[in-house]
Design an enzyme around this catalytic site. Sequence first.
Site, PDB file in Angstrom:
ATOM      1  CG  HIS A 124      -1.737   1.502   1.275  1.00  0.00           C
ATOM      2  ND1 HIS A 124      -2.704   1.434   0.303  1.00  0.00           N
ATOM      3  CD2 HIS A 124      -1.539   2.159   2.142  1.00  0.00           C
ATOM      4  CE1 HIS A 124      -3.049   2.779   0.590  1.00  0.00           C
ATOM      5  NE2 HIS A 124      -2.595   3.288   1.948  1.00  0.00           N
TER       6      HIS A 124
ATOM      7  CG  ASP B 264      -4.920   3.723   4.402  1.00  0.00           C
ATOM      8  OD1 ASP B 264      -5.445   3.366   5.586  1.00  0.00           O
ATOM      9  OD2 ASP B 264      -4.182   4.552   4.247  1.00  0.00           O
TER      10      ASP B 264
ATOM     11  CG  HIS C 127      -6.252   7.182   1.381  1.00  0.00           C
ATOM     12  ND1 HIS C 127      -5.962   6.340   0.101  1.00  0.00           N
ATOM     13  CD2 HIS C 127      -5.207   6.899   2.296  1.00  0.00           C
ATOM     14  CE1 HIS C 127      -4.959   5.681   0.662  1.00  0.00           C
ATOM     15  NE2 HIS C 127      -4.529   5.941   1.916  1.00  0.00           N
TER      16      HIS C 127
END
Length: 1012
Positions: A73, A197, A447
Amino acid sequence: MGAYAPAAGVSARGCLDAAGPWTISRALRPPLPPLCFFLLLLLAAPCARAGGYETCPTVQPNILNVHLVPHTHDDVGWLKTVDQYFYGIKNDIQHAGVQYILDSVISALLADPTRRFIYVEIAFFSRWWHQQTNAMREVVRDLVRQGRLEFANGGWVMNDEAATHYGAIVDQMTLGLRFLEDTFGSDGRPRVAWHIDPFGHSREQASLFAQMGFDGFFFGRLDYQDKRVRMQKLEMEQVWRASASLKPPTADLFTGVLPNGYNPPMNLCWDVLCVDQPVVEDPRSPEYNAKELVDYFLNVATAQGRHYRTNHIVMTMGSDFQYENANMWFKNLDKLIRLVNAQQAKGSSVHVLYSTPACYLWELNKANLTWSVKHDDFFPYADGPHQFWTGYFSSRPALKRYERLSYNFLQVCNQLEALVGLAANVGPYGSGDSAPLNKAMAVLQHHDAVSGTSRQHVADDYARQLAAGWVSCEVLLSNALARLRGFKDHLTFCRQLNISICPLSQTAARFQVIVYNPLGRKVNWMVRLPVSEGVFVVKDPNGRTVPSDVVIYPSSDSQAHPPELLFSASLPALGFSTYSVAQVPRWKPQARAPQPIPRRSWSPALTIENEHIRATFDPDTGLLMEIMNMNQRLLLPVRQTFFWYNASIGDNESDQASGAYIFRPNQQKPLPVSRWAQIRLVKTPLVQEVHQNFSAWCSQVVRLYPGRRHLELEWSVGPIPVGDTWGKEVISRFDTPLETKGRFYTDSNGREILERRRDYRPTWKLNQTEPVAGNYYPVNTRIYITDGKMQLTVLTDRSQGGSSLRDGSLELMVHRRLLKDDERGVSEPLMENGSGAWVRGRHLVLLDTAQAAAAGHRLLAEQEVLAPQVVLAPGGGAAYNLGAPPRTQFSGLRRELPPSVHLLTLASWGPEMLLLRLEHQFAVGEDSGRNLSAPVTLNLRDLFSTFTITRLQETTLVANQLREAASRLKWTTNTGPTPHQTPYQLDPANITLEPMEIRTFLASVQWKEVDG
C-alpha cells in the site's frame, strides 16, 4: 497511511507497438490513433474478461481455500511527499522507496511462476514504467498477460471518499485506467475496486465503481461495532445497492470487508519493516518453528472462515510500502504454502494459494449464493469507543478549497482545449497543457491529500503541484481565448480575488473583463473586482452601459479592504462575455463606507431584502434572526452564529485526542465565539451586506444580490488562537424551530442525498459513545433539515463535516487548530505552519418548501462547483486570427442544455477525439414542480458550435470499455431478481438521460474555422 487499529490479443498488441512507448501526454491525449483505440475497446468484449479470470489459480473443492494476496500500500504522499516516497528520500521520516519495491517485486515474480502480486497506485507505477527499458516493459507485459501481476482499482491514486467530489473521483480514475489501457490493453484492466485505507466509504463511490465496470469492491476499514455485527451475521460480504435512482443492477456492487484491514494476520509479516520470525523448517535448527507456524496459520484460517459464507477466504499479505525486499516476503510465503498444503495428506481441510482480489472474487461468484443487500453507506468510521474519524472531514480547509477551485479551473481548461483544438495547445502565449493540472488534481484525491491528513510539508507540496498545474492551464486558456476573441492581449489571472487582490484592476484606468461560463446553461454572475476609489463605467459585449457600483468597505483591525467594483455579467452557455471597464476622471464614491450600527435594545430590526428573500437581524446581538421566502410566504426564525468545541487531549475515559483524523470534543456543548456581533450595513442597488465582527479572529458578511434566491454567508476564521492551550474546532451553527425528528440530510460526494438520523445506524443498534463526533458526516456540497413542509439548505464551497445535534439545528465545521496529535501515524499536531491559518469561505443558504427545494439547491450547487472564470486584459491588444472579426461574446453550444442536464466532462482525448460526459443531476422523485426529475432527451448531432461530431461511441464511465461490449459479473440478492436491462442502442439524435444517470462518449470530431 499505516495507522490501523489492531484488531491481449495480437491485434491489440499491434496497435500498442505501432504507437511506440507510452509518453506523458496532454489532457488524456492517447498515443494511439483513434482507429487503434476503438479496436482495443472492441477487443475488450466479455470473452476478454472471462480470459482474465481464466488465468486464476486452481482451487480445491470442498475444503477451505485461503487466497494469499501479496500487495503493497503506497500512499501518494502522507509523511513524505510523492517524490520522496518514489525515490526513497528522507528515510529518517519513514523508510519507503516505491521504485525499489517495484524493481524487487518484478524480480521475485520472475523467480517462481506461481507467485502473484497486485499493484494499485498508478501515479507511482506510471513513473516507474517510464524509467524502464523496452525489454523490461515486455517482461512486465508478460506478467500482466499471465495474471501474475494484477492491477487492482487502477486509479491514479486510491482516493478519499469523504472529502472528494464525484467529478474529481471520475477524473482521477479515468487518468489511471487510461494509462493501463494504453499500456497493457484489456490484460491490464482491473476487475476489482480496492480501497483498503480510506477512512469510511461513501455510497456514491460504490455507485461510481459499478458504473466504471468493476465486478467487485474490497475495503479494509469498517466501524468496529459494524464489523462485530457483520462477523456474527456472516455479512462481511454482500451486494451494495449504491443508488436510489439508478435501476438495479446498474449501481449494484459486490462488496467485501477484508478481515485484517489490509495487514497480514498477526505474527505473519515477513517484510524488512516487520519483526515477525521467518519460517524455519530445518528441525535440526534450535530456531525451528515450522510446525508451530503451520498450526498457528491453520487456527487463524479456520477462525476466519467461520465469519465468511463460502469455502474461500482472503488474507492480505503486505502493508504500507512493503516488498522493498520482495524475496524476503515470497521466500517465507513459498514455505508457508508448501508446508500448510502438505498437511492435507494428514487430514487437513485447508488449501493455501497465491491469489489476487479478482481471483478471489471469481470464486465467490461461482459459489452462486444469494447475498444480502446494503442501501446506506459506511460513515462515520470509528476504530474504538472514543475514536471517530470525523475530524478529517474539515481538516486543512484552505487546501480543501484550493482543491475545489482547481477542479473548477481544470474543467474550464479541458473545455476550452476541446472547443478550440490544437490552437489551444500551441499559440501566441506558448505551449499550453492541461495534463499537469489533471495529474495534480488526481494526486489531490489521495486519501491523505484532500483529506488534510498529511504532514505539513506534504500539504505544502500538494499545493505546489496544483499551482504548477494552474500555470500550464493559464497558457492554454490564453491561447484559446486569443483564438476565440480574435485578440492577443496580456491576460491576467487574478488568483487572489478571494482576498481582494488584483493588481491590474487596482491600478489600470481601463481594462477588459472576460468571464467564461463552464456550465451548459446561461448564467448571470456578479463580478467583484478590487479597484481604486472612483467612478467606473462598465459596458457589456454590445457596448451598452450596465449598472455598476464601487463599494467601500470597513477596514478591520488586521487589514484594509480595498474598494470593490461590482457588476452583473450575463454569460452564455459554455462561453464567455467581454466587459469593458473605464474609470471616470472625476472622483465620486458610489457608496460611502458603512458605519458601525450601535447595539440598542430599542433599535428596530435590521433587514436586507430583494424580491425573493428577506433576512432580518437582531438589533441587540447583531445575529441573523429570521429568513423569509417571499415567493412562498415562508417565514423561519433562524439564529446563526459561530461556536467552538474544545478539542480533547485525552481524559479519564480515554487518552484519545482530537487530531487530523479524529474529532473528539471535551464536552458536548460548544462555546460561543461571541454572544453578539458588531455589525455594519452596506446597501447599494447591486448588493446588500451585513458585516458581522464576532472577534479578532472570526467575522462574516451576510450578502444578498438582486434577483438571487439565496443568502451568501462569507465567513472568515483564523488564525485560531491557542494561547490558552486549548485546541479549537470552529463551527457555524443554524438554529431553527423546525421539528426534524432527529433527521437531517447530506450529499454523497456531491450527488445523491442520504438521510441521516441522530444516534442511529441503519444496519446495527448503535452504542453511541461520542454524541457529537459520532453524529458527524461528510458534507461535500450541501446539508439540509426539513419538517416535511419547509426546508433549510446550506451549500458549502468545499468539503466539511456537518451534523444536526438537536432538532431544528444544523452545523458545519469550518476550521480546526489542534495542539496534540491523535496517534494515527502523522505524529504532528494540526497547527498549520505553527502560526495557524486564516481561512475564508462561503455558505449559501436556501429556504424553500420541501417540495421545491431540490430545484434550487441542485442548480445552485452546480453553479458553485463550476463557477465562471474571470480573466482580465488591459485592452487594445493586437488582432489575432486574421480574417475573422473580433468577438466579444461566444458560446460553445448552439442551444442551452436543459436545467436537469449537467455537462460533466468535455475534454480532449486524442487527435480529433473528445471525451464527453452528460449527467442527469436530479434524483428520482426529487422535483415534481418543474418536472426536473423526469427523463430528458438530447440531440448531440449539432449541439456544439466549434466542431462537428463525425462518430460517437458510448463507453463505460471511465471510457476504457465500449458500453455495448462491457459486461459485469452477475449476483443473486435476497431482494429478488433485478430487472432485465434493455438492449443497448445509440442514436446521437436521441440521447436519453434517466435520473442520476451519467452517459460517457468518445466523439470523433472535426473542428470548424473559428469565425464571427
